[in-house]
Design a protein around this motif. Structure first.
Motif, PDB file in Angstrom:
ATOM      1  N   GLY A  95       0.777  -1.229   0.000  1.00 23.26           N
ATOM      2  CA  GLY A  95       0.000   0.000   0.000  1.00 23.26           C
ATOM      3  C   GLY A  95       0.812   1.283   0.000  1.00 23.26           C
ATOM      4  O   GLY A  95       0.223   2.364   0.019  1.00 23.26           O
ATOM      5  N   TRP A  96       2.129   1.201  -0.033  1.00 20.23           N
ATOM      6  CA  TRP A  96       2.906   2.441   0.024  1.00 20.23           C
ATOM      7  C   TRP A  96       2.648   3.325  -1.206  1.00 20.23           C
ATOM      8  O   TRP A  96       2.582   4.537  -1.113  1.00 20.23           O
ATOM      9  CB  TRP A  96       4.408   2.153   0.161  1.00 20.23           C
ATOM     10  CG  TRP A  96       5.129   3.421   0.524  1.00 20.23           C
ATOM     11  CD1 TRP A  96       5.914   4.186  -0.271  1.00 20.23           C
ATOM     12  CD2 TRP A  96       5.065   4.106   1.774  1.00 20.23           C
ATOM     13  NE1 TRP A  96       6.345   5.306   0.390  1.00 20.23           N
ATOM     14  CE2 TRP A  96       5.839   5.274   1.659  1.00 20.23           C
ATOM     15  CE3 TRP A  96       4.406   3.846   2.995  1.00 20.23           C
ATOM     16  CZ2 TRP A  96       5.983   6.179   2.706  1.00 20.23           C
ATOM     17  CZ3 TRP A  96       4.555   4.754   4.029  1.00 20.23           C
ATOM     18  CH2 TRP A  96       5.333   5.886   3.875  1.00 20.23           C
ATOM     19  N   CYS A 129       4.829   0.594  -8.551  1.00 20.81           N
ATOM     20  CA  CYS A 129       4.428  -0.277  -7.447  1.00 20.81           C
ATOM     21  C   CYS A 129       5.487  -1.354  -7.347  1.00 20.81           C
ATOM     22  O   CYS A 129       5.595  -2.206  -8.232  1.00 20.81           O
ATOM     23  CB  CYS A 129       3.051  -0.892  -7.708  1.00 20.81           C
ATOM     24  SG  CYS A 129       2.599  -2.122  -6.468  1.00 20.81           S
ATOM     25  N   ARG A 130       6.246  -1.310  -6.283  1.00 24.30           N
ATOM     26  CA  ARG A 130       7.354  -2.272  -6.145  1.00 24.30           C
ATOM     27  C   ARG A 130       6.850  -3.678  -5.884  1.00 24.30           C
ATOM     28  O   ARG A 130       7.577  -4.645  -6.061  1.00 24.30           O
ATOM     29  CB  ARG A 130       8.299  -1.826  -5.030  1.00 24.30           C
ATOM     30  CG  ARG A 130       9.004  -0.539  -5.373  1.00 24.30           C
ATOM     31  CD  ARG A 130      10.030  -0.210  -4.353  1.00 24.30           C
ATOM     32  NE  ARG A 130      11.073  -1.230  -4.342  1.00 24.30           N
ATOM     33  CZ  ARG A 130      12.336  -0.981  -4.126  1.00 24.30           C
ATOM     34  NH1 ARG A 130      12.743   0.244  -3.887  1.00 24.30           N
ATOM     35  NH2 ARG A 130      13.230  -1.935  -4.110  1.00 24.30           N
TER      36      ARG A 130
HETATM   37  S1  FES Z   1       1.521  -2.162  -3.097  1.00 25.85           S
HETATM   38 FE1  FES Z   1       3.564  -2.154  -2.411  1.00 25.85          FE
HETATM   39  S2  FES Z   1       4.525  -0.615  -3.535  1.00 25.85           S
HETATM   40 FE2  FES Z   1       2.582  -0.765  -4.385  1.00 25.85          FE
END
Ligand code: FES
Ligand code: FES
Length: 152
Positions: A95-96, A129-130
């Protein structure tokens, strides 16, 4: 200096700081995330007069006289924004990157209410999105467009 953030006038003491820090540290709006700091990841994306902007590269003073919208400003009272509802249906991993995707999607749907898959792909691709959640992100943006149209 004053800024208009999410419809409220806010006094800021450090106008030469980058907007991401003024939002997070001065105004307590920690929904805007800091990732790369070089404009590459998009986790810091906010809207300036409805256009996406990288808050890590935007001095706060550049936002003077414009309306700043952060992820905290998307909902209308208790009513979540369609992009928020759509991402709840299509959750991401850590979610970052999420606030940046929400803001980019909100901007896309304002100018393009019925986006094609290619337009969704293009808009989603400017935010990294990593965790590799792009399938969920594309589904969420398409669903948000549906929900927004239903809202009218
Ligand atoms: S959900 Fe982890 S960076 Fe996008
Ligand atoms: S933190 Fe601003 S683009 Fe990555």
């Amino acid at each position: 200096m004053q800024l208009s953030v999410n419809g409220r006038r806010r006094e800021v003491a450090y106008p030469d700081e980058m907007l991401v820090w003024v939002l997070r540290d001065e105004l307590g709006l920690t929904g805007t995330h800091y990732g790369c700091g070089i404009g590459a990841c998009g986790s810091c994306t906010v809207l300036l007069d409805g256009q996406v902007a990288r808050a890590c590269l935007t001095p706060a003073r550049a936002a003077a006289g414009r309306e700043v919208t952060t992820v905290e400003g998307l909902a209308r009272g208790e009513q979540l924004h369609p992009v928020q509802r759509a991402f709840l249906e299509n959750p991401l991993q850590c979610g970052w990157c999420l606030p940046g995707h929400l803001m980019s999607a909100a901007a896309l749907l304002e100018r393009t209410p019925d986006p094609t898959d290619a337009q969704i792909e293009e808009a989603a691709g400017v935010n990294l999105c990593r965790c590799g959640g792009y399938n969920a992100i594309r589904r969420a943006v398409a669903r948000a467009a549906e929900l927004k149209r239903e809202d009218g």
